[in-house]
Scaffold this motif. Sequence first.
Motif, short mmCIF file in Angstrom:
data_model
loop_
_atom_site.label_atom_id
_atom_site.label_comp_id
_atom_site.label_asym_id
_atom_site.label_seq_id
_atom_site.Cartn_x
_atom_site.Cartn_y
_atom_site.Cartn_z
N ILE A 144 31.43 16.91 0.46
CA ILE A 144 31.82 16.54 1.82
C ILE A 144 30.57 16.30 2.66
O ILE A 144 29.58 17.02 2.53
N VAL A 145 30.62 15.27 3.53
CA VAL A 145 29.48 14.98 4.40
C VAL A 145 29.88 15.19 5.86
O VAL A 145 31.04 15.02 6.23
N ARG A 146 28.91 15.55 6.66
CA ARG A 146 29.08 15.70 8.10
C ARG A 146 28.52 14.43 8.72
O ARG A 146 27.34 14.12 8.53
N ALA A 147 29.36 13.68 9.45
CA ALA A 147 28.92 12.37 9.94
C ALA A 147 29.59 12.01 11.26
O ALA A 147 30.66 12.50 11.58
N THR A 148 28.92 11.10 12.00
CA THR A 148 29.52 10.49 13.17
C THR A 148 29.75 9.00 12.94
O THR A 148 30.51 8.37 13.65
N VAL A 149 29.07 8.44 11.92
CA VAL A 149 29.24 7.03 11.55
C VAL A 149 29.31 6.92 10.03
O VAL A 149 28.50 7.54 9.33
N ILE A 150 30.26 6.15 9.54
CA ILE A 150 30.40 5.86 8.11
C ILE A 150 30.28 4.35 7.94
O ILE A 150 30.91 3.58 8.68
N ARG A 151 29.49 3.93 6.96
CA ARG A 151 29.29 2.51 6.68
C ARG A 151 29.63 2.23 5.21
O ARG A 151 29.13 2.91 4.32
N ILE A 152 30.47 1.23 4.99
CA ILE A 152 30.82 0.81 3.63
C ILE A 152 30.12 -0.52 3.36
O ILE A 152 30.24 -1.46 4.15
N GLN A 153 29.40 -0.57 2.24
CA GLN A 153 28.67 -1.78 1.88
C GLN A 153 29.19 -2.31 0.54
O GLN A 153 28.93 -1.73 -0.51
N PRO A 154 29.93 -3.41 0.56
CA PRO A 154 30.42 -4.01 -0.68
C PRO A 154 29.26 -4.47 -1.57
O PRO A 154 28.30 -5.07 -1.09
N MET A 155 29.35 -4.15 -2.86
CA MET A 155 28.32 -4.54 -3.82
C MET A 155 28.81 -5.60 -4.80
O MET A 155 28.02 -6.31 -5.39
N ASP A 156 30.12 -5.67 -4.98
CA ASP A 156 30.73 -6.68 -5.84
C ASP A 156 32.16 -6.90 -5.35
O ASP A 156 32.75 -6.01 -4.72
N TRP A 157 32.74 -8.05 -5.64
CA TRP A 157 34.05 -8.40 -5.09
C TRP A 157 34.73 -9.46 -5.94
O TRP A 157 34.10 -10.11 -6.76
N HIS A 158 36.02 -9.60 -5.69
CA HIS A 158 36.83 -10.64 -6.32
C HIS A 158 37.12 -11.72 -5.27
O HIS A 158 37.72 -11.41 -4.24
N ALA A 159 36.65 -12.91 -5.50
CA ALA A 159 36.89 -14.10 -4.65
C ALA A 159 36.15 -14.07 -3.30
O ALA A 159 35.52 -15.04 -2.93
N GLN A 199 31.38 -0.68 9.42
CA GLN A 199 31.19 0.72 9.73
C GLN A 199 32.18 1.19 10.79
O GLN A 199 32.74 0.39 11.53
N VAL A 200 32.35 2.51 10.80
CA VAL A 200 33.24 3.16 11.75
C VAL A 200 32.45 4.19 12.53
O VAL A 200 31.79 5.05 11.94
N ASP A 201 32.51 4.09 13.85
CA ASP A 201 31.95 5.12 14.72
C ASP A 201 33.07 6.14 14.94
O ASP A 201 34.08 5.83 15.58
N LEU A 202 32.91 7.32 14.42
CA LEU A 202 33.95 8.34 14.49
C LEU A 202 34.05 9.00 15.86
O LEU A 202 34.99 9.72 16.14
N ARG A 203 33.07 8.78 16.71
CA ARG A 203 33.02 9.28 18.10
C ARG A 203 33.00 10.79 18.22
O ARG A 203 33.15 11.34 19.30
N ALA A 204 32.86 11.46 17.09
CA ALA A 204 32.72 12.92 17.04
C ALA A 204 32.19 13.26 15.66
O ALA A 204 32.27 12.45 14.74
N THR A 205 31.66 14.46 15.51
CA THR A 205 31.20 14.88 14.19
C THR A 205 32.42 15.21 13.34
O THR A 205 33.27 16.01 13.75
N MET A 206 32.48 14.57 12.19
CA MET A 206 33.61 14.76 11.28
C MET A 206 33.11 15.21 9.92
O MET A 206 31.98 14.90 9.53
N LEU A 207 33.97 15.91 9.20
CA LEU A 207 33.72 16.23 7.80
C LEU A 207 34.49 15.18 7.01
O LEU A 207 35.72 15.10 7.10
N VAL A 208 33.78 14.34 6.28
CA VAL A 208 34.39 13.23 5.55
C VAL A 208 34.25 13.50 4.06
O VAL A 208 33.15 13.77 3.57
N CYS A 254 38.24 15.35 8.51
CA CYS A 254 38.75 16.06 9.67
C CYS A 254 37.61 16.33 10.64
O CYS A 254 36.43 16.31 10.27
N GLU A 255 37.96 16.56 11.89
CA GLU A 255 36.97 16.84 12.92
C GLU A 255 36.38 18.22 12.72
O GLU A 255 37.08 19.16 12.34
N VAL A 256 35.09 18.35 12.98
CA VAL A 256 34.41 19.64 12.90
C VAL A 256 34.84 20.48 14.11
O VAL A 256 34.83 19.98 15.23
N ASP A 257 35.17 21.74 13.88
CA ASP A 257 35.52 22.63 14.97
C ASP A 257 34.24 23.00 15.71
O ASP A 257 33.40 23.74 15.19
#
Length: 146
Positions: A114-129, A45-54, A140-143
């Motif tokens: 588009i989502v408004r977020a301060t933290v984004i988490r990526i969860q792998p569900m399948d992978w190679h090797a 996960q990434v803490d964006l440290r501000a409200t962002m539009l992702v 971008c950052e929310v004004d």
Amino acid sequence: MSSDHGVDHGPHNARLNHEEGAKADGTWFAGAWAAAIVDVNQWIQVDLRATMLVSGVMIQGRDVYDEWVTKFTVQYNTYGVDWKYIQTLNNPEDVVFDGNTDRDTVVTRLFPSIVRATVIRIQPMDWHAHISMRFDLIGCEVDQRK
């Protein structure tokens, strides 16, 4: 829980186009974030440290090794509360995004909205090797003046 092979494979190596190498002090670092445990309970996960539009994510596999994520989900929240999955628009269900088919190609996946977020988490569900990835977010950052 997020985990990695160790310091050399930690989240700081997850930047898009990051390459394996050696630091000035001679210590080595991996060309991606790589999970220590290989199961669907891993995440980064990434803490964006501000409200962002992702609006999306760009991912790659691991530099040098044939390891990449082939399917993943994305969660987000604002200030650590109410985790939500990116969902489809018409029939709300969690989106499982297609990931990479090789280690180097950058794959761009846009969210249905588009989502408004301060933290984004990526969860792998399948992978190679192995669960290994490099990524960046599209947004971008929310004004705050409005």
